[in-house]
Design a protein around this motif. Structure first.
Motif, PDB file in Angstrom:
ATOM      1  N   LEU A 153     -14.204  13.620 -15.303  1.00 42.22           N
ATOM      2  CA  LEU A 153     -15.062  14.780 -15.072  1.00 42.22           C
ATOM      3  C   LEU A 153     -15.793  14.657 -13.744  1.00 42.22           C
ATOM      4  O   LEU A 153     -16.419  13.639 -13.461  1.00 42.22           O
ATOM      5  CB  LEU A 153     -16.075  14.931 -16.209  1.00 42.22           C
ATOM      6  N   GLY A 154     -15.747  15.693 -12.934  1.00 40.79           N
ATOM      7  CA  GLY A 154     -16.424  15.692 -11.647  1.00 40.79           C
ATOM      8  C   GLY A 154     -15.538  15.188 -10.525  1.00 40.79           C
ATOM      9  O   GLY A 154     -14.510  14.537 -10.747  1.00 40.79           O
ATOM     10  N   GLU A 155     -15.931  15.510  -9.312  1.00 41.40           N
ATOM     11  CA  GLU A 155     -15.180  15.115  -8.127  1.00 41.40           C
ATOM     12  C   GLU A 155     -15.768  13.843  -7.527  1.00 41.40           C
ATOM     13  O   GLU A 155     -16.969  13.606  -7.620  1.00 41.40           O
ATOM     14  CB  GLU A 155     -15.207  16.245  -7.100  1.00 41.40           C
ATOM     15  N   LEU A 156     -14.921  13.046  -6.900  1.00 36.69           N
ATOM     16  CA  LEU A 156     -15.341  11.759  -6.347  1.00 36.69           C
ATOM     17  C   LEU A 156     -15.333  11.796  -4.830  1.00 36.69           C
ATOM     18  O   LEU A 156     -14.361  12.235  -4.207  1.00 36.69           O
ATOM     19  CB  LEU A 156     -14.421  10.642  -6.832  1.00 36.69           C
ATOM     20  N   VAL A 157     -16.411  11.302  -4.228  1.00 33.94           N
ATOM     21  CA  VAL A 157     -16.485  11.071  -2.789  1.00 33.94           C
ATOM     22  C   VAL A 157     -16.624   9.563  -2.597  1.00 33.94           C
ATOM     23  O   VAL A 157     -17.616   8.971  -3.022  1.00 33.94           O
ATOM     24  CB  VAL A 157     -17.685  11.801  -2.164  1.00 33.94           C
ATOM     25  N   ALA A 158     -15.634   8.941  -1.961  1.00 38.09           N
ATOM     26  CA  ALA A 158     -15.642   7.484  -1.812  1.00 38.09           C
ATOM     27  C   ALA A 158     -14.591   7.080  -0.798  1.00 38.09           C
ATOM     28  O   ALA A 158     -13.742   7.877  -0.397  1.00 38.09           O
ATOM     29  CB  ALA A 158     -15.362   6.801  -3.154  1.00 38.09           C
ATOM     30  N   ILE A 159     -14.654   5.827  -0.382  1.00 39.01           N
ATOM     31  CA  ILE A 159     -13.570   5.258   0.405  1.00 39.01           C
ATOM     32  C   ILE A 159     -12.424   4.896  -0.537  1.00 39.01           C
ATOM     33  O   ILE A 159     -12.576   4.926  -1.766  1.00 39.01           O
ATOM     34  CB  ILE A 159     -14.030   4.026   1.192  1.00 39.01           C
ATOM     35  N   ASP A 160     -11.292   4.535   0.018  1.00 44.21           N
ATOM     36  CA  ASP A 160     -10.186   3.987  -0.758  1.00 44.21           C
ATOM     37  C   ASP A 160     -10.468   2.494  -0.932  1.00 44.21           C
ATOM     38  O   ASP A 160     -10.215   1.690  -0.033  1.00 44.21           O
ATOM     39  CB  ASP A 160      -8.863   4.220  -0.020  1.00 44.21           C
ATOM     40  N   ASN A 161     -11.042   2.139  -2.071  1.00 45.20           N
ATOM     41  CA  ASN A 161     -11.487   0.766  -2.273  1.00 45.20           C
ATOM     42  C   ASN A 161     -10.336  -0.213  -2.439  1.00 45.20           C
ATOM     43  O   ASN A 161     -10.454  -1.383  -2.051  1.00 45.20           O
ATOM     44  CB  ASN A 161     -12.427   0.711  -3.470  1.00 45.20           C
ATOM     45  N   TYR A 162      -9.225   0.245  -2.990  1.00 43.91           N
ATOM     46  CA  TYR A 162      -8.041  -0.611  -3.075  1.00 43.91           C
ATOM     47  C   TYR A 162      -7.562  -0.971  -1.667  1.00 43.91           C
ATOM     48  O   TYR A 162      -7.259  -2.128  -1.374  1.00 43.91           O
ATOM     49  CB  TYR A 162      -6.947   0.096  -3.858  1.00 43.91           C
ATOM     50  N   ALA A 163      -7.547   0.030  -0.771  1.00 46.28           N
ATOM     51  CA  ALA A 163      -7.154  -0.220   0.617  1.00 46.28           C
ATOM     52  C   ALA A 163      -8.153  -1.134   1.317  1.00 46.28           C
ATOM     53  O   ALA A 163      -7.771  -1.969   2.148  1.00 46.28           O
ATOM     54  CB  ALA A 163      -7.027   1.100   1.367  1.00 46.28           C
ATOM     55  N   GLN A 191     -16.444  -0.086 -10.933  1.00 47.22           N
ATOM     56  CA  GLN A 191     -15.017   0.126 -10.785  1.00 47.22           C
ATOM     57  C   GLN A 191     -14.574  -0.131  -9.344  1.00 47.22           C
ATOM     58  O   GLN A 191     -13.490  -0.666  -9.102  1.00 47.22           O
ATOM     59  CB  GLN A 191     -14.658   1.556 -11.201  1.00 47.22           C
ATOM     60  N   VAL A 192     -15.429   0.245  -8.376  1.00 46.60           N
ATOM     61  CA  VAL A 192     -15.045   0.053  -6.975  1.00 46.60           C
ATOM     62  C   VAL A 192     -14.850  -1.425  -6.651  1.00 46.60           C
ATOM     63  O   VAL A 192     -13.968  -1.784  -5.861  1.00 46.60           O
ATOM     64  CB  VAL A 192     -16.070   0.686  -6.011  1.00 46.60           C
ATOM     65  N   HIS A 193     -15.653  -2.290  -7.234  1.00 48.40           N
ATOM     66  CA  HIS A 193     -15.468  -3.721  -6.997  1.00 48.40           C
ATOM     67  C   HIS A 193     -14.153  -4.196  -7.610  1.00 48.40           C
ATOM     68  O   HIS A 193     -13.433  -4.996  -7.001  1.00 48.40           O
ATOM     69  CB  HIS A 193     -16.628  -4.508  -7.599  1.00 48.40           C
ATOM     70  N   ARG A 194     -13.842  -3.707  -8.779  1.00 51.35           N
ATOM     71  CA  ARG A 194     -12.576  -4.093  -9.411  1.00 51.35           C
ATOM     72  C   ARG A 194     -11.388  -3.624  -8.582  1.00 51.35           C
ATOM     73  O   ARG A 194     -10.378  -4.330  -8.451  1.00 51.35           O
ATOM     74  CB  ARG A 194     -12.516  -3.544 -10.834  1.00 51.35           C
ATOM     75  N   GLU A 195     -11.499  -2.420  -8.000  1.00 52.65           N
ATOM     76  CA  GLU A 195     -10.412  -1.913  -7.159  1.00 52.65           C
ATOM     77  C   GLU A 195     -10.263  -2.748  -5.886  1.00 52.65           C
ATOM     78  O   GLU A 195      -9.140  -3.041  -5.450  1.00 52.65           O
ATOM     79  CB  GLU A 195     -10.683  -0.456  -6.801  1.00 52.65           C
ATOM     80  N   ARG A 196     -11.378  -3.135  -5.270  1.00 57.37           N
ATOM     81  CA  ARG A 196     -11.300  -3.969  -4.072  1.00 57.37           C
ATOM     82  C   ARG A 196     -10.658  -5.319  -4.390  1.00 57.37           C
ATOM     83  O   ARG A 196      -9.813  -5.812  -3.637  1.00 57.37           O
ATOM     84  CB  ARG A 196     -12.699  -4.181  -3.493  1.00 57.37           C
ATOM     85  N   LEU A 197     -11.062  -5.919  -5.496  1.00 54.57           N
ATOM     86  CA  LEU A 197     -10.501  -7.211  -5.880  1.00 54.57           C
ATOM     87  C   LEU A 197      -9.009  -7.096  -6.183  1.00 54.57           C
ATOM     88  O   LEU A 197      -8.229  -8.004  -5.852  1.00 54.57           O
ATOM     89  CB  LEU A 197     -11.254  -7.766  -7.088  1.00 54.57           C
ATOM     90  N   ARG A 198      -8.620  -6.002  -6.802  1.00 56.30           N
ATOM     91  CA  ARG A 198      -7.190  -5.804  -7.096  1.00 56.30           C
ATOM     92  C   ARG A 198      -6.396  -5.666  -5.794  1.00 56.30           C
ATOM     93  O   ARG A 198      -5.322  -6.258  -5.645  1.00 56.30           O
ATOM     94  CB  ARG A 198      -7.015  -4.566  -7.975  1.00 56.30           C
ATOM     95  N   GLY A 199      -6.925  -4.888  -4.837  1.00 61.64           N
ATOM     96  CA  GLY A 199      -6.245  -4.758  -3.559  1.00 61.64           C
ATOM     97  C   GLY A 199      -6.166  -6.086  -2.818  1.00 61.64           C
ATOM     98  O   GLY A 199      -5.129  -6.427  -2.222  1.00 61.64           O
ATOM     99  N   PHE A 200      -7.240  -6.846  -2.855  1.00 61.41           N
ATOM    100  CA  PHE A 200      -7.290  -8.158  -2.212  1.00 61.41           C
ATOM    101  C   PHE A 200      -6.231  -9.080  -2.809  1.00 61.41           C
ATOM    102  O   PHE A 200      -5.440  -9.709  -2.086  1.00 61.41           O
ATOM    103  CB  PHE A 200      -8.690  -8.733  -2.401  1.00 61.41           C
TER     104      PHE A 200
END
Length: 331
Positions: A153-163, A191-200
């Motif tokens: 629900l709702g729109e997200l404004v963020a960087i691509d944390n996986y990238a 969630q953004v930290h989990r995405e960064r760690l997954r990309g790393f």
């Protein structure tokens, strides 16, 4: 061409023509949330009459944030403040800081406030918060900034944390002059930290051996805990080659690397440009900082909200915000 009629505005706002008449003629007796919806519809249809002064300032956008002690959220809050000063007086942006460690209180803030026209959230994901979002989403526009408080629900404004995580791994693998162990420090509630760690992790897994991703420490974005985790890693692995700090606590991480006898040989990547990270880049305690441009995120969030309220007719870009790579040469 004739201007919009009360019937046109009523259809756009989802109310009756009598309600539109009462709002536009300033006769009262209409709930504030409905007034806001009618005014937004009138503006979106270019209603030619000047709206009654009594209604000016009624379009209230509420922004709920956490962690005012961190540089990133202070920058984000100041950006909302500066943008608000440039808007038509009919639009008011109200900022509220909540306690990250008290999800029920955040949920109560989300659920309250029937006078607002839209809601912008920069808060963590939690079952109580998700339930609160589900309760308000049918009534008003909703935008998430930095991270999602609800998965759909709702729109997200963020960087691509996986990238961003992959970028951290790329720089570390290419620029670190020696082989050895790697550790990362993060905060599991985001969630953004989990995405960064997954990309790393994914990026390192595709590279030939020599750099061994050994451990993820959960510092909770607390400076002392983050510093202690880096010190423990240095004591545990004499061949420690790199540290990726996914969230806050950069000052403490840099201080440990400065003081420890083996800290100078550790390549450090972190997030968010601040006075502390700029100093760490200049003196070599950190090597890369990935800044997620909170000012751009605030601008995009406000534009999306104005568009959903019918106050902005130009299309709004919905691609991820570009993060900025900062080195000692650019601070």
């Amino acid at each position: 061409m004739a201007g919009p009629t009360f019937a046109d505005i009523a259809r756009a706002a989802g109310v009756g023509t009598a309600t539109v008449e009462r709002v536009l003629n300033g006769r009262g007796g209409v709930r504030p949330a409905t007034v806001e919806r009618v005014l937004a519809a009138a503006r979106s249809l270019d209603y030619p009459r000047r709206l009654p002064d009594v209604h000016r300032g009624l379009l209230r956008i509420e922004v709920i944030l956490v962690r005012p002690e961190t540089t990133f959220y202070r920058r984000l809050s100041r950006a909302f403040e500066r943008i608000a000063a440039t808007l038509d007086p009919v639009v008011r942006v109200h900022r509220t800081f909540a306690d990250e460690a008290d999800p029920p209180a955040i949920a109560a803030l989300i659920a309250s406030g029937d006078r607002r026209a839209g809601l912008i959230l920069a808060v963590p994901d939690h079952p109580a918060i998700r339930a609160a979002v589900e309760g308000v989403a049918p009534q008003l526009p909703l935008v998430h900034v930095v991270t999602r408080a609800h998965p759909t629900l709702g729109e997200l404004v963020a960087i691509d944390n996986y990238a961003a995580g992959r970028t951290a791994a790329h720089f570390l693998a290419r620029m670190q002059g020696r082989l050895g162990g790697l550790v990362a420090i993060g905060h599991p509630i985001y969630q953004v930290h989990r995405e960064r760690l997954r990309g790393f992790s994914d990026c390192l897994a595709l590279r030939p051996g020599g750099l061994d991703f050994r451990w993820i420490g959960f510092g909770g974005d607390d400076a002392r805990r983050c510093g202690d985790l880096v010190h423990r890693a240095l004591e545990t692995w004499p061949d420690l080659a790199g540290v990726y700090n996914v969230g806050a606590g950069n000052r403490a991480v840099a201080d440990v690397l400065r003081r420890h006898p083996r800290g100078a040989g550790v390549f450090c990547v972190g997030h968010e440009l601040s006075d502390a990270t700029a100093e760490a880049l200049r003196d070599g305690a950190m090597h890369i900082v990935l800044d997620q441009a909170p000012e751009a995120q605030a601008r995009r969030a406000i534009d999306l909200m104005l568009s959903r309220l019918g106050l902005l007719t130009l299309p709004v870009d919905t691609t991820p915000i570009r993060f900025v790579t900062v080195t000692a040469e650019s601070v």
